[in-house]
Design an enzyme around this catalytic site. Structure first.
Site, PDB file in Angstrom:
ATOM      1  N   HIS A  18       4.405   6.666   5.495  1.00  0.00           N
ATOM      2  CA  HIS A  18       3.251   7.513   5.945  1.00  0.00           C
ATOM      3  C   HIS A  18       2.466   6.588   7.107  1.00  0.00           C
ATOM      4  CE1 HIS A  18       0.696   5.361   2.959  1.00  0.00           C
ATOM      5  NE2 HIS A  18      -0.200   5.367   3.875  1.00  0.00           N
ATOM      6  N   ASP A  69      -3.189   8.305  -0.485  1.00  0.00           N
ATOM      7  CA  ASP A  69      -3.522   7.163   0.322  1.00  0.00           C
ATOM      8  C   ASP A  69      -5.076   6.880   0.188  1.00  0.00           C
ATOM      9  OD1 ASP A  69      -3.332   5.337   2.889  1.00  0.00           O
ATOM     10  OD2 ASP A  69      -4.670   7.036   3.481  1.00  0.00           O
ATOM     11  N   ASP A 123     -24.106  16.763 -23.507  1.00  0.00           N
ATOM     12  CA  ASP A 123     -22.833  16.851 -23.508  1.00  0.00           C
ATOM     13  C   ASP A 123     -22.096  15.899 -22.580  1.00  0.00           C
ATOM     14  OD1 ASP A 123     -24.195  17.977 -21.385  1.00  0.00           O
ATOM     15  OD2 ASP A 123     -22.865  19.696 -21.098  1.00  0.00           O
ATOM     16  N   GLU A 162       2.333   5.310  13.058  1.00  0.00           N
ATOM     17  CA  GLU A 162       1.203   4.868  13.521  1.00  0.00           C
ATOM     18  C   GLU A 162       0.912   3.757  13.710  1.00  0.00           C
ATOM     19  OE1 GLU A 162      -3.644   5.466  12.672  1.00  0.00           O
ATOM     20  OE2 GLU A 162      -2.483   5.318  10.888  1.00  0.00           O
ATOM     21  N   ASP A 163       1.401   2.494  12.778  1.00  0.00           N
ATOM     22  CA  ASP A 163       1.176   1.264  12.779  1.00  0.00           C
ATOM     23  C   ASP A 163       2.357   0.266  13.167  1.00  0.00           C
ATOM     24  OD1 ASP A 163      -1.520   1.601  12.238  1.00  0.00           O
ATOM     25  OD2 ASP A 163      -1.101   1.648  10.004  1.00  0.00           O
ATOM     26  N   HIS A 178       0.837  -1.339   0.017  1.00  0.00           N
ATOM     27  CA  HIS A 178       0.026  -0.018   0.054  1.00  0.00           C
ATOM     28  C   HIS A 178       1.005   1.412  -0.160  1.00  0.00           C
ATOM     29  CE1 HIS A 178      -2.947   3.070   1.100  1.00  0.00           C
ATOM     30  NE2 HIS A 178      -2.231   3.177   2.274  1.00  0.00           N
TER      31      HIS A 178
END
Length: 722
Positions: A72, A139, A259, A76-77, A48
């Site tokens: 990124h 993301d 259109d 956090e993870d 990812h």
């Protein structure tokens, strides 16, 4: 999965001087940190961040942004820390990664107050460094591309959030391609049948007409070449969601839409843009009202292009956008063009907007709004709307969102001019303030000394800036009245618990409730932002329960003068919890009406008799009579069950009158004694659930006011008002 070599190969095409070693280090670090983690699809999680970096590389962004994309999710993870990232990659990248982490934790689709706070944080992050938002958008784009691996309910939640927040944000930033893809991916989840239907119709249309795009592109190339205009032409069918939105807006079926094809003409110079426009208009019929010149009047995000719609082959309408290569770069990348590279150096595109200035203009539009609801409204109005361009009498350009009025125009010039506005002239003609402005119109604002903003202006204004200014002015006008009313509420509430509402007590409450002063506290109390229970609980928490005790009938209404009495009007029978107003009447003191009572129209020409009233907050005794118009089946035991249901809700029946009797049903008026409007609602809900009750509604009769006034007047020798 994109390899480091493949990613670097893409980067080298636009930035030969890229720091390959640092990007490889980031690749290896991210892979190590995410080792053992997997996505919902079962793929290694690090696929990812690599895909996000790939999306940003296609936008030709700088090394710091690409490395941020690779890292990124690490803080956090994983076990990674800010300090560790800063030590390896530098403070700039660590701050960007931390910024993306904080954005990821924002719940932008949460409740209103939390959503408003998080939007404020979003704009603060944008103000610090726009690249944080670019990584977040990339993301979200990759997550939407792979959304099928999520649970169905999660797919819907993410798609709705994407449609409401991220897609419009990408569009406002000028990244139209990303907006369209995000919308289409969300549309695929939210309305798969609608999207499939449009795709089938596209296929059917292509079978019927052949490849229209190639034919029209060929015609345009031929006409431009014949006039010595060098240009590249791209054509495409519009995205399914774009077509669906047009069908919804115009309330037309697919076959009636004209259109659905769009073409881009990329010329070598600005002069050739206008020459190409002339050639196209000479060859095909221009559709009136569909021409926009964003070259002479660019959008705030730097977007420049000429838009026109013409009738092409077989009378089919097609949209044409004409621009130069530099304009095209900004149209594709939007605000991100500021960081794009070409041949190893930062691209010096004269049309790219400085992101800091762009965010500053956004914050100027709604940064001063305190109220959460008002702030969200301002964000949606200013962030997610198209623009129109109007002129002052001196020829200056004023940019406004589509649907803006002369009032918005006045406030866009200056708040003082907006507040003093009494009218406007559009193209020399006097028009009402609610007139919707169109592109290219000249607007002259008419002002008058002594004019003040009116409450009705909130319905006229379309911009967040105008609405915010009007609300601030109205709040200022109402401030003294609210402070007085708040003082009455505070005095009554404190006396109810055996205390006095002293200056010191009010200042203490203001400090505890984080309100700037005692006057602001009283104003918020008077305008129902705070309740008396909030204030009592702040100063005397041990007396809070006592404050909630049953309220004495004589003290139920706030706003009366010393010694004044009150009674409820029979016409509307206002209940605690409903908005009320008082009318002074000789021999009766102040008669309390519901704010929407029809009988109030009789007193419109006597404003001196009106009194601003409030119900005292708290628990009222069940002594306030209201009448219900009830239709029940004519069966044994039905009326008994109805009476039992009312009693079970804690309400007493004080009167019952039959007004219609039929073989199948009875209609009757039941008078019941209630605590407040909520109590009334619970009684009505209980009755509606009964099978033998056909209809229940509140009975209010404006004529009852005169009957009651006449009856009392006769007894006192006073003529009732007519």
């Amino acid at each position: 999965m994109l390899s480091p070599d493949a990613l670097l190969a893409t980067v080298r095409t636009y930035n030969p001087k890229t720091n390959e070693a640092l990007i490889r280090t980031a690749f290896e670090y991210g892979a190590r940190m995410h080792d053992g983690q997997f996505r919902h699809s079962g793929e290694p999680y690090f696929t990812h961040p690599i895909a996000v970096a790939g999306i940003l590389a296609e936008q030709k962004l700088d090394d710091a942004t690409l490395i941020t994309a690779l890292l990124h999710d690490t803080i956090e993870d994983t076990k990674s820390t800010y300090t560790e990232v800063a030590g390896i990659f530098g403070d700039e990248i660590a701050m960007l990664v931390d910024g993306v982490t904080k954005l990821t934790n924002l719940q932008l689709s949460s409740n209103e107050t939390k959503q408003a706070e998080n939007f404020r944080k979003l704009f603060m992050a944008m103000a610090k460094d726009m690249r944080v938002i670019l990584v977040k958008l990339a993301d979200r784009l990759h997550n939407m591309r792979t959304i099928k691996a999520m649970r169905p309910e999660k797919q819907v939640q993410k798609s709705r959030e994407t449609m409401d927040i991220y897609a419009p944000l990408a569009g406002r930033m000028g990244m139209q391609w990303m907006r369209e893809e995000l919308e289409d991916l969300a549309f695929r989840v939210l309305n798969p049948e609608g999207r499939a239907s449009i795709m089938r119709r596209f296929i059917h249309l292509q079978k019927e007409t052949g490849d229209v795009i190639d034919k029209i592109t060929g015609d345009m190339r031929h006409e431009l070449a014949a006039n010595d205009i060098e240009a590249t032409i791209f054509g495409r069918a519009k995205k399914p969601y774009s077509v669906w939105r047009k069908m919804e807006e115009k309330e037309q079926g697919f076959s009636r839409l004209s259109d659905i094809y769009g073409f881009r003409v990329i010329t070598t110079s600005e002069e050739d843009c206008y020459r190409a426009l002339g050639v196209i208009h000479q060859r095909w019929f221009a559709v009136p009202g569909r021409f926009k010149d964003y070259i002479s009047q660019p959008k705030s995000n730097g977007y420049r292009s000429i838009h026109t719609t013409v009738s092409g082959r077989d009378g089919k309408r097609v949209e044409v956008q004409i621009r130069t290569p530099q304009m095209h770069d900004v149209a594709e990348s939007g605000v991100a063009a500021h960081w794009s590279y070409r041949d190893g150096i930062r691209s010096q595109n004269p049309f790219a907007v400085d992101p800091v200035k762009w965010v500053a203009t956004l914050n100027e539009q709604f940064g001063a709004e305190d109220d959460h609801e008002d702030f969200l409204e301002a964000v949606k109005l200013e962030m997610y709307s198209d623009q129109v361009f109007c002129f002052t009498p001196k020829g200056d350009v004023v940019k406004l969102p589509r649907g803006a009025t002369p009032l918005d125009f006045a406030y866009a010039i200056h708040t003082r001019i907006g507040s003093a506005c009494v009218g406007a002239k559009v193209d020399g003609l006097r028009v009402p303030l609610w007139t919707r402005l169109k592109n290219g119109q000249s607007v002259e604002v008419v002002t008058a000394e002594g004019q003040q903003p009116q409450a009705t202006w909130l319905d006229i204004a379309a911009t967040g800036k105008a609405k915010s200014a009007v609300r601030r002015a109205l709040r200022e006008q109402d401030k003294e009245r609210f402070i007085k009313l708040g003082g009455e509420l505070a005095r009554s509430a404190f006396e109810h618990v055996g205390r006095k509402a002293t200056d010191k007590a009010l200042e203490t409450a203001a400090k505890i409730l984080r309100v700037s002063s005692a006057d602001v506290l009283l104003a918020q109390l008077g305008s129902s932002v705070l309740t008396t229970s909030d204030v009592i609980n702040a100063v005397y928490p041990e007396l809070a329960q006592q404050a909630d005790a049953t309220i004495d009938k004589k003290r139920a209404v706030i706003g009366l003068e010393q010694g004044q009495t009150h009674e409820r009007a029979l016409c509307c029978e206002a209940l605690p919890g409903e908005r009320i107003v008082g009318i002074t009447q000789r021999g009766r003191g102040v008669v309390v009406h519901a704010i929407d009572c029809q009988a109030l129209s009789k007193f419109e020409d006597e404003p001196q008799r009106w009194v601003d009233l409030h119900w005292l907050a708290g628990t009222h005794p069940p002594i306030h009579t209201a009448r219900l118009d009830v239709t029940i089946g004519n069966d044994a035991g039905v009326l008994g069950r109805v009476c039992t249901l009312i009693g079970q809700q804690g309400a007493n029946i004080s009167d019952l009158t039959f007004i219609d009797r039929k073989p199948d049903f009875f209609r009757l008026i039941i008078a019941i004694d209630l605590r407040d409007a909520e109590h009334l609602h619970s009684v009505i809900s209980a009755l509606m659930a009964e099978d033998d009750v056909a209809e229940v509604e509140r009975h209010q009769d404006p004529n009852d006011a005169n009957e009651r006034a006449t009856d009392i007047g006769n007894r006192l020798g006073i003529q009732a008002p007519r």
